[in-house]
Write a protein that holds these residues in place. Structure first.
Motif, PDB file in Angstrom:
ATOM      1  N   ILE A 104      35.902   6.970 -34.434  1.00  0.00           N
ATOM      2  CA  ILE A 104      35.509   7.628 -33.191  1.00  0.00           C
ATOM      3  C   ILE A 104      36.599   7.401 -32.152  1.00  0.00           C
ATOM      4  O   ILE A 104      36.987   6.254 -31.893  1.00  0.00           O
ATOM      5  N   ASP A 105      37.059   8.459 -31.558  1.00  0.00           N
ATOM      6  CA  ASP A 105      38.039   8.360 -30.474  1.00  0.00           C
ATOM      7  C   ASP A 105      37.319   8.380 -29.127  1.00  0.00           C
ATOM      8  O   ASP A 105      36.429   9.211 -28.908  1.00  0.00           O
ATOM      9  N   TYR A 106      37.694   7.475 -28.254  1.00  0.00           N
ATOM     10  CA  TYR A 106      37.134   7.470 -26.905  1.00  0.00           C
ATOM     11  C   TYR A 106      37.472   8.782 -26.195  1.00  0.00           C
ATOM     12  O   TYR A 106      38.543   9.351 -26.386  1.00  0.00           O
ATOM     13  N   LYS A 107      36.524   9.232 -25.384  1.00  0.00           N
ATOM     14  CA  LYS A 107      36.745  10.425 -24.573  1.00  0.00           C
ATOM     15  C   LYS A 107      36.283  10.139 -23.143  1.00  0.00           C
ATOM     16  O   LYS A 107      35.880   9.020 -22.817  1.00  0.00           O
ATOM     17  N   LEU A 108      36.332  11.165 -22.333  1.00  0.00           N
ATOM     18  CA  LEU A 108      35.929  10.988 -20.931  1.00  0.00           C
ATOM     19  C   LEU A 108      34.416  11.055 -20.797  1.00  0.00           C
ATOM     20  O   LEU A 108      33.777  10.127 -20.336  1.00  0.00           O
ATOM     21  N   ASN A 109      33.820  12.156 -21.205  1.00  0.00           N
ATOM     22  CA  ASN A 109      32.379  12.338 -21.140  1.00  0.00           C
ATOM     23  C   ASN A 109      31.876  12.986 -22.419  1.00  0.00           C
ATOM     24  O   ASN A 109      32.256  14.129 -22.698  1.00  0.00           O
ATOM     25  N   PRO A 110      31.077  12.294 -23.231  1.00  0.00           N
ATOM     26  CA  PRO A 110      30.693  10.895 -23.082  1.00  0.00           C
ATOM     27  C   PRO A 110      31.813   9.965 -23.542  1.00  0.00           C
ATOM     28  O   PRO A 110      32.721  10.402 -24.252  1.00  0.00           O
ATOM     29  N   LEU A 111      31.701   8.734 -23.175  1.00  0.00           N
ATOM     30  CA  LEU A 111      32.740   7.765 -23.509  1.00  0.00           C
ATOM     31  C   LEU A 111      32.884   7.601 -25.021  1.00  0.00           C
ATOM     32  O   LEU A 111      33.992   7.557 -25.556  1.00  0.00           O
ATOM     33  N   ILE A 112      31.745   7.501 -25.716  1.00  0.00           N
ATOM     34  CA  ILE A 112      31.734   7.426 -27.177  1.00  0.00           C
ATOM     35  C   ILE A 112      30.993   8.662 -27.686  1.00  0.00           C
ATOM     36  O   ILE A 112      29.756   8.694 -27.695  1.00  0.00           O
ATOM     37  N   PRO A 113      31.710   9.685 -28.121  1.00  0.00           N
ATOM     38  CA  PRO A 113      31.071  10.955 -28.521  1.00  0.00           C
ATOM     39  C   PRO A 113      30.537  10.917 -29.954  1.00  0.00           C
ATOM     40  O   PRO A 113      30.890  11.752 -30.785  1.00  0.00           O
ATOM     41  N   TYR A 114      29.639   9.993 -30.234  1.00  0.00           N
ATOM     42  CA  TYR A 114      29.203   9.797 -31.616  1.00  0.00           C
ATOM     43  C   TYR A 114      28.320  10.938 -32.125  1.00  0.00           C
ATOM     44  O   TYR A 114      28.214  11.155 -33.330  1.00  0.00           O
ATOM     45  N   LEU A 115      27.705  11.706 -31.217  1.00  0.00           N
ATOM     46  CA  LEU A 115      26.864  12.809 -31.676  1.00  0.00           C
ATOM     47  C   LEU A 115      27.685  13.931 -32.318  1.00  0.00           C
ATOM     48  O   LEU A 115      27.145  14.723 -33.095  1.00  0.00           O
ATOM     49  N   GLU A 116      28.968  13.998 -32.018  1.00  0.00           N
ATOM     50  CA  GLU A 116      29.824  14.976 -32.695  1.00  0.00           C
ATOM     51  C   GLU A 116      29.864  14.687 -34.200  1.00  0.00           C
ATOM     52  O   GLU A 116      29.877  15.602 -35.030  1.00  0.00           O
ATOM     53  N   ILE A 117      29.874  13.406 -34.544  1.00  0.00           N
ATOM     54  CA  ILE A 117      29.884  13.001 -35.954  1.00  0.00           C
ATOM     55  C   ILE A 117      28.509  13.232 -36.576  1.00  0.00           C
ATOM     56  O   ILE A 117      28.401  13.695 -37.720  1.00  0.00           O
ATOM     57  N   ILE A 118      27.455  12.934 -35.822  1.00  0.00           N
ATOM     58  CA  ILE A 118      26.100  13.153 -36.330  1.00  0.00           C
ATOM     59  C   ILE A 118      25.891  14.638 -36.634  1.00  0.00           C
ATOM     60  O   ILE A 118      25.285  15.001 -37.650  1.00  0.00           O
ATOM     61  N   LYS A 119      26.402  15.492 -35.782  1.00  0.00           N
ATOM     62  CA  LYS A 119      26.308  16.934 -36.008  1.00  0.00           C
ATOM     63  C   LYS A 119      27.005  17.306 -37.320  1.00  0.00           C
ATOM     64  O   LYS A 119      26.500  18.117 -38.108  1.00  0.00           O
ATOM     65  N   GLU A 120      28.149  16.694 -37.575  1.00  0.00           N
ATOM     66  CA  GLU A 120      28.891  16.951 -38.814  1.00  0.00           C
ATOM     67  C   GLU A 120      28.108  16.461 -40.027  1.00  0.00           C
ATOM     68  O   GLU A 120      28.062  17.139 -41.062  1.00  0.00           O
ATOM     69  N   ILE A 121      27.462  15.306 -39.904  1.00  0.00           N
ATOM     70  CA  ILE A 121      26.656  14.764 -40.997  1.00  0.00           C
ATOM     71  C   ILE A 121      25.480  15.689 -41.295  1.00  0.00           C
ATOM     72  O   ILE A 121      25.172  15.972 -42.463  1.00  0.00           O
ATOM     73  N   ILE A 122      24.824  16.193 -40.262  1.00  0.00           N
ATOM     74  CA  ILE A 122      23.693  17.100 -40.436  1.00  0.00           C
ATOM     75  C   ILE A 122      24.132  18.379 -41.138  1.00  0.00           C
ATOM     76  O   ILE A 122      23.463  18.871 -42.048  1.00  0.00           O
ATOM     77  N   GLN A 123      25.261  18.914 -40.724  1.00  0.00           N
ATOM     78  CA  GLN A 123      25.764  20.148 -41.341  1.00  0.00           C
ATOM     79  C   GLN A 123      26.080  19.949 -42.807  1.00  0.00           C
ATOM     80  O   GLN A 123      25.793  20.813 -43.647  1.00  0.00           O
ATOM     81  N   LYS A 124      26.658  18.788 -43.162  1.00  0.00           N
ATOM     82  CA  LYS A 124      26.965  18.495 -44.568  1.00  0.00           C
ATOM     83  C   LYS A 124      25.694  18.378 -45.390  1.00  0.00           C
ATOM     84  O   LYS A 124      25.627  18.848 -46.534  1.00  0.00           O
ATOM     85  N   GLU A 125      24.666  17.741 -44.805  1.00  0.00           N
ATOM     86  CA  GLU A 125      23.404  17.583 -45.526  1.00  0.00           C
ATOM     87  C   GLU A 125      22.737  18.935 -45.770  1.00  0.00           C
ATOM     88  O   GLU A 125      22.145  19.161 -46.824  1.00  0.00           O
ATOM     89  N   LYS A 126      22.845  19.841 -44.811  1.00  0.00           N
ATOM     90  CA  LYS A 126      22.258  21.171 -44.979  1.00  0.00           C
ATOM     91  C   LYS A 126      22.965  21.944 -46.097  1.00  0.00           C
ATOM     92  O   LYS A 126      22.340  22.667 -46.866  1.00  0.00           O
ATOM     93  N   LEU A 127      24.280  21.768 -46.199  1.00  0.00           N
ATOM     94  CA  LEU A 127      25.041  22.442 -47.249  1.00  0.00           C
ATOM     95  C   LEU A 127      24.693  21.923 -48.639  1.00  0.00           C
ATOM     96  O   LEU A 127      24.779  22.638 -49.617  1.00  0.00           O
ATOM     97  N   ASN A 128      24.270  20.648 -48.680  1.00  0.00           N
ATOM     98  CA  ASN A 128      23.943  20.029 -49.974  1.00  0.00           C
ATOM     99  C   ASN A 128      22.508  20.239 -50.400  1.00  0.00           C
ATOM    100  O   ASN A 128      22.106  19.806 -51.491  1.00  0.00           O
ATOM    101  N   GLU A 129      21.693  20.857 -49.545  1.00  0.00           N
ATOM    102  CA  GLU A 129      20.274  21.071 -49.874  1.00  0.00           C
ATOM    103  C   GLU A 129      20.123  22.116 -50.981  1.00  0.00           C
ATOM    104  O   GLU A 129      20.875  23.058 -51.060  1.00  0.00           O
TER     105      GLU A 129
END
Length: 205
Positions: free
Chosen positions: A180-205
């Motif tokens: 995770i790279d620090y950003k301005l807003n939000p400081l830790i943009p971890y939901l960007e990764i969660i979104k990627e995880i969700i998309q991968k799981e949908k593709l594997n369904e």
């Protein structure tokens, strides 16, 4: 003295609140503790109405309180009622999130002793119920952040219990996790990764 988690912000005007946060959240905050960084990020997500994620309160039993003056109370003695589970939980676009935040002063590896058996068991149960379960790990000296899904964390945990390595190397985090790279807003943009995880799981369904 026991400090309680801050309550949720009273959102009366989203735009003015966001403007205020832009002035307060900056790259200069990078030296703060991981918990504070995540709390700040969660507050931004809440204000933007992207997710509702909070730090779990620690259950305590207050035994002794002093009242030095009428308007103030000081907790002198308190005990944890039960072992804590993970640090954070909440909801993001209909998905339940449950995760822990860990820091290490080590340079090349993260010691698994920073987790407890009851925490891993809790994460395992949440994972079995279909929740998105993970940990965010910070290497303090290098200021590096990694998000590791529980499906990999449990493999490393089981490896340790089978007389294997008692830590996760940084190279393993780079291979199996997300940096995770620090950003301005939000400081830790971890939901960007969660979104990627969700998309991968949908593709594997």
């Amino acid at each position: 003295m026991v400090n309680y988690p801050n309550g949720s912000p009273n959102i009366k005007n989203n735009e003015s609140m966001i403007s205020l946060k832009k002035n307060k959240i900056s790259y200069g905050d990078r030296g703060m503790k991981l918990e504070n960084e995540i709390n700040q990020s969660n507050e931004f997500y809440l204000i933007k109405e992207e997710a509702v994620i909070h730090k779990k309160p620690t259950p305590i039993q207050i035994v002794k309180v002093d009242y030095p003056k009428r308007s103030a109370a000081v907790i002198k003695e308190a005990y944890f009622q039960k072992s804590s589970t993970t640090d954070y939980n909440g909801i993001y676009k209909g998905f339940y999130l449950d995760f822990d935040a860990k820091e290490t002063n080590n340079i090349k590896s993260f010691p698994l002793k920073n987790f407890h058996e009851h925490q891993i068991n809790h994460m395992r149960m949440c994972d079995n119920q279909g929740g998105i379960v993970f940990t965010i790990i910070k290497f303090v000296k290098s200021n590096e952040l990694f998000l590791l899904e529980f499906k990999y964390l449990k493999q490393f945990w089981d490896r340790m219990n089978n007389n294997g390595k008692k830590s996760i190397s940084k190279s393993e985090l780079q291979k199996y996790g997300f940096q995770i790279d620090y950003k301005l807003n939000p400081l830790i943009p971890y939901l960007e990764i969660i979104k990627e995880i969700i998309q991968k799981e949908k593709l594997n369904e």
